[in-house]
Scaffold this active site. Structure first.
Site, PDB file in Angstrom:
ATOM      1  N   ALA A  59       3.158  26.657   2.689  1.00 19.27           N
ATOM      2  CA  ALA A  59       4.316  25.874   3.143  1.00 19.27           C
ATOM      3  C   ALA A  59       5.477  26.815   3.421  1.00 19.27           C
ATOM      4  O   ALA A  59       5.487  27.964   2.960  1.00 19.27           O
ATOM      5  CB  ALA A  59       4.721  24.859   2.075  1.00 19.27           C
ATOM      6  N   THR A  61       8.775  27.249   2.139  1.00 18.61           N
ATOM      7  CA  THR A  61       9.349  26.738   0.883  1.00 18.61           C
ATOM      8  C   THR A  61      10.830  27.071   0.686  1.00 18.61           C
ATOM      9  O   THR A  61      11.403  26.669  -0.324  1.00 18.61           O
ATOM     10  CB  THR A  61       8.561  27.282  -0.330  1.00 18.61           C
ATOM     11  OG1 THR A  61       8.614  28.720  -0.296  1.00 18.61           O
ATOM     12  CG2 THR A  61       7.123  26.828  -0.310  1.00 18.61           C
ATOM     13  N   THR A 100       6.360  17.889  -3.486  1.00 23.00           N
ATOM     14  CA  THR A 100       7.572  18.283  -4.200  1.00 23.00           C
ATOM     15  C   THR A 100       8.391  17.096  -4.719  1.00 23.00           C
ATOM     16  O   THR A 100       8.346  15.993  -4.152  1.00 23.00           O
ATOM     17  CB  THR A 100       8.449  19.117  -3.237  1.00 23.00           C
ATOM     18  OG1 THR A 100       9.742  19.308  -3.794  1.00 23.00           O
ATOM     19  CG2 THR A 100       8.633  18.435  -1.894  1.00 23.00           C
ATOM     20  N   TYR A 124      13.508  20.142   4.190  1.00 21.52           N
ATOM     21  CA  TYR A 124      12.320  20.530   3.415  1.00 21.52           C
ATOM     22  C   TYR A 124      11.648  19.281   2.828  1.00 21.52           C
ATOM     23  O   TYR A 124      10.445  19.062   3.016  1.00 21.52           O
ATOM     24  CB  TYR A 124      12.728  21.500   2.295  1.00 21.52           C
ATOM     25  CG  TYR A 124      11.639  21.794   1.294  1.00 21.52           C
ATOM     26  CD1 TYR A 124      10.543  22.584   1.637  1.00 21.52           C
ATOM     27  CD2 TYR A 124      11.689  21.277  -0.005  1.00 21.52           C
ATOM     28  CE1 TYR A 124       9.536  22.856   0.709  1.00 21.52           C
ATOM     29  CE2 TYR A 124      10.699  21.543  -0.937  1.00 21.52           C
ATOM     30  CZ  TYR A 124       9.622  22.333  -0.570  1.00 21.52           C
ATOM     31  OH  TYR A 124       8.632  22.592  -1.494  1.00 21.52           O
ATOM     32  N   TRP A 149      10.481  22.682  -9.443  1.00 18.49           N
ATOM     33  CA  TRP A 149      11.177  23.815 -10.058  1.00 18.49           C
ATOM     34  C   TRP A 149      10.189  24.881 -10.571  1.00 18.49           C
ATOM     35  O   TRP A 149      10.200  25.250 -11.747  1.00 18.49           O
ATOM     36  CB  TRP A 149      12.070  23.324 -11.205  1.00 18.49           C
ATOM     37  CG  TRP A 149      13.190  22.406 -10.835  1.00 18.49           C
ATOM     38  CD1 TRP A 149      13.281  21.582  -9.755  1.00 18.49           C
ATOM     39  CD2 TRP A 149      14.408  22.197 -11.581  1.00 18.49           C
ATOM     40  NE1 TRP A 149      14.475  20.887  -9.781  1.00 18.49           N
ATOM     41  CE2 TRP A 149      15.181  21.246 -10.894  1.00 18.49           C
ATOM     42  CE3 TRP A 149      14.904  22.730 -12.782  1.00 18.49           C
ATOM     43  CZ2 TRP A 149      16.429  20.820 -11.350  1.00 18.49           C
ATOM     44  CZ3 TRP A 149      16.138  22.282 -13.235  1.00 18.49           C
ATOM     45  CH2 TRP A 149      16.897  21.347 -12.522  1.00 18.49           C
TER      46      TRP A 149
HETATM   47  N1  LIG Z   1       8.574  26.717  -5.409  1.00 17.84           N
HETATM   48  C1  LIG Z   1       8.883  25.528  -5.906  1.00 17.84           C
HETATM   49  O1  LIG Z   1       9.832  25.370  -6.701  1.00 17.84           O
HETATM   50  C2  LIG Z   1       8.058  24.327  -5.524  1.00 17.84           C
HETATM   51  C3  LIG Z   1       8.364  23.086  -6.105  1.00 17.84           C
HETATM   52  C4  LIG Z   1       7.572  21.964  -5.763  1.00 17.84           C
HETATM   53  C5  LIG Z   1       6.524  22.094  -4.868  1.00 17.84           C
HETATM   54  N2  LIG Z   1       6.269  23.317  -4.312  1.00 17.84           N
HETATM   55  C6  LIG Z   1       5.157  23.408  -3.356  1.00 17.84           C
HETATM   56  O2  LIG Z   1       4.136  24.201  -3.944  1.00 17.84           O
HETATM   57  C7  LIG Z   1       3.406  24.913  -2.936  1.00 17.84           C
HETATM   58  C8  LIG Z   1       3.331  26.377  -3.309  1.00 17.84           C
HETATM   59  O3  LIG Z   1       4.657  26.872  -3.453  1.00 17.84           O
HETATM   60  P1  LIG Z   1       4.982  28.392  -3.786  1.00 17.84           P
HETATM   61  O4  LIG Z   1       6.211  28.387  -4.587  1.00 17.84           O
HETATM   62  O5  LIG Z   1       3.765  29.083  -4.243  1.00 17.84           O
HETATM   63  O6  LIG Z   1       5.371  28.900  -2.321  1.00 17.84           O
HETATM   64  P2  LIG Z   1       5.431  30.384  -1.745  1.00 17.84           P
HETATM   65  O7  LIG Z   1       5.432  31.381  -2.837  1.00 17.84           O
HETATM   66  O8  LIG Z   1       6.546  30.378  -0.758  1.00 17.84           O
HETATM   67  O9  LIG Z   1       4.031  30.496  -1.008  1.00 17.84           O
HETATM   68  C9  LIG Z   1       3.770  29.806   0.175  1.00 17.84           C
HETATM   69  C10 LIG Z   1       2.674  30.553   0.890  1.00 17.84           C
HETATM   70  O10 LIG Z   1       2.424  29.915   2.157  1.00 17.84           O
HETATM   71  C11 LIG Z   1       2.283  30.936   3.143  1.00 17.84           C
HETATM   72  N3  LIG Z   1       2.639  30.437   4.457  1.00 17.84           N
HETATM   73  C12 LIG Z   1       3.892  30.173   4.935  1.00 17.84           C
HETATM   74  N4  LIG Z   1       3.812  29.765   6.213  1.00 17.84           N
HETATM   75  C13 LIG Z   1       2.505  29.757   6.558  1.00 17.84           C
HETATM   76  C14 LIG Z   1       1.798  29.443   7.754  1.00 17.84           C
HETATM   77  N5  LIG Z   1       2.443  29.044   8.848  1.00 17.84           N
HETATM   78  N6  LIG Z   1       0.456  29.569   7.752  1.00 17.84           N
HETATM   79  C15 LIG Z   1      -0.209  29.993   6.654  1.00 17.84           C
HETATM   80  N7  LIG Z   1       0.403  30.312   5.486  1.00 17.84           N
HETATM   81  C16 LIG Z   1       1.749  30.195   5.446  1.00 17.84           C
HETATM   82  C17 LIG Z   1       3.257  31.999   2.686  1.00 17.84           C
HETATM   83  O11 LIG Z   1       2.939  33.246   3.306  1.00 17.84           O
HETATM   84  P3  LIG Z   1       4.122  34.331   3.493  1.00 17.84           P
HETATM   85  O12 LIG Z   1       4.691  34.582   2.139  1.00 17.84           O
HETATM   86  O13 LIG Z   1       3.422  35.503   4.082  1.00 17.84           O
HETATM   87  O14 LIG Z   1       5.120  33.671   4.406  1.00 17.84           O
HETATM   88  C18 LIG Z   1       3.050  32.002   1.187  1.00 17.84           C
HETATM   89  O15 LIG Z   1       2.002  32.837   0.804  1.00 17.84           O
HETATM   90  C19 LIG Z   1       4.157  24.642  -1.620  1.00 17.84           C
HETATM   91  O16 LIG Z   1       3.459  23.666  -0.906  1.00 17.84           O
HETATM   92  C20 LIG Z   1       5.516  24.111  -2.072  1.00 17.84           C
HETATM   93  O17 LIG Z   1       6.059  23.235  -1.109  1.00 17.84           O
HETATM   94  C21 LIG Z   1       6.993  24.426  -4.623  1.00 17.84           C
END
Ligand SMILES: NC(=O)c1ccc[n+]([C@@H]2O[C@H](COP(=O)([O-])OP(=O)(O)OC[C@H]3O[C@@H](n4cnc5c(N)ncnc54)[C@H](OP(=O)(O)O)[C@@H]3O)[C@@H](O)[C@H]2O)c1
Length: 313
Positions: A59, A61, A100, A124, A149
């Site tokens: 995503a 994010t 989320t 988002y 979070w």
């Molecule tokens: N972080 C939070 O607090 C939070 C809270 C609730 C839900 N979530 C959800 O949990 C999930 C995982 O979050 P996370 O924190 O692990 O996120 P993250 O660290 O930002 O990882 C997202 C991954 O998706 C990859 N990505 C982005 N754009 C892409 C594309 N167009 N095609 C293929 N891959 C792509 C990114 O690659 P690059 O790094 O190379 O761009 C990254 O490896 C997400 O769906 C997020 O919405 C997160």
């Protein structure tokens, strides 16, 4: 079973891969393998890999980044998820989509349940909510797991940012009028891995137990990290000047986990204690040694993008 994980190099993906065990054939992919917003590329990859179960974590994010770049947010979060869901439907794979707390507007005076109506405030949140609807429309065998979070190794996150800025300043200004449940990526990853065996599909709220404001979270990080001398000043969301609006209350009731006897996650404080140990071991941050020459963290433990970080200037 053949399992595919998108966003495998992200913060949650790196926690999830080791939890999936050796009895499955697990393939992790990221943007270097294919861009989820490109339908033909997704179709081709899914056709080649033919997974039985897909964890879709990829995503855009960066919450304020999404607000500034709504088209990219829509392409990646909504269209990308639609592409993944369509390909899952074509090959008969089960899809688990991670969503989320930001799908809610935060106006309720109680924790949000899975069947409460979303009303996202930010780009988002909106793109993630639209993605949820695509998943629901395109395939019957799906899970939508809403978490909140997140913090953990190998990602920009609030905990790492607080520890970093605490070294540079005597005083931190942190938002005190948003409440949520900090969730340790490894605790969430263990629960996600368990869901491969579950057949009660649908929406699940899965967060660390307990809740706090970002201000209270920052104070606990500094306390457990042995940095209590750094002053934390509570500020309002408005004072923080962040671009994207955020819900004041995004605490999620983990109702379906309890109802399905799947068990809830440990308390966020336990996750924090674990991450402080793990982050030091991985060299992500160094915490000061206590007067007795021991690490300040005394607690026994069982066990990214601070784009969401409401730390003020
Ligand atoms: N972080 C939070 O607090 C939070 C809270 C609730 C839900 N979530 C959800 O949990 C999930 C995982 O979050 P996370 O924190 O692990 O996120 P993250 O660290 O930002 O990882 C997202 C991954 O998706 C990859 N990505 C982005 N754009 C892409 C594309 N167009 N095609 C293929 N891959 C792509 C990114 O690659 P690059 O790094 O190379 O761009 C990254 O490896 C997400 O769906 C997020 O919405 C997160």
């Amino acid at each position: 079973m053949r399992i595919l994980v998108t966003g495998a190099r992200g913060m949650l993906g790196t926690a999830l891969l080791p939890c999936l065990g050796t009895e499955h054939e697990v393939v992790g992919v990221d943007i270097k393998d294919f861009d989820i917003s490109q339908e033909a590329a997704v179709q081709r990859a899914f056709g080649d890999l033919r997974p039985d179960f897909v964890f879709h974590l990829a995503a855009y994010t960066d919450v304020d980044g999404c607000e500034a770049n709504p088209q990219i947010a829509r392409d990646v979060n909504t269209r990308g998820t639609r592409n993944v869901a369509r390909s899952c439907a074509e090959i008969g794979a089960v899809l688990l989509y991670v969503s989320t707390d930001y799908v809610f507007d935060g106006s309720l005076a109680r924790p949000y349940r899975e069947d409460d109506a979303p009303n996202p405030l930010s780009v988002y949140g909106r793109t993630k909510w639209e993605a949820e609807q695509q998943v629901q429309a395109l395939l019957a065998r799906h899970f939508i797991v809403r978490s909140s979070w997140l913090y953990g190794p190998r990602g920009k996150n609030f905990v790492a940012t607080i520890l970093k800025v605490a070294k540079e300043r005597d005083e931190l200004r942190v938002v005190s009028d948003q409440r949520g449940s900090p969730t340790y990526t490894y605790h969430l990853a263990l629960k996600l891995a368990q869901m491969v065996q579950v057949q009660a599909y649908g929406i699940y709220h899965v967060t660390g137990a307990g809740n706090c404001s970002w201000f209270e979270f920052a104070r606990e990080i500094l306390k457990l990290g042995g940095l209590e001398q750094v002053r934390v000043v509570p500020i309002s969301t408005q004072e923080s000047g962040r671009m994207a609006p955020r819900p004041a209350n995004s605490v999620l009731e983990n109702h379906r986990l309890i109802e399905s006897h799947l068990g809830v996650l440990p308390h966020w404080r336990e996750g924090l204690a674990h991450y402080l140990e793990e982050g030091q071991r991985l060299g992500e941050f160094a915490l000061p040694a206590s007067d007795r020459g021991e690490k300040p963290l005394q607690r026994e433990v069982t066990g990214h993008d601070c784009s969401n970080s409401p730390v003020g200037g």
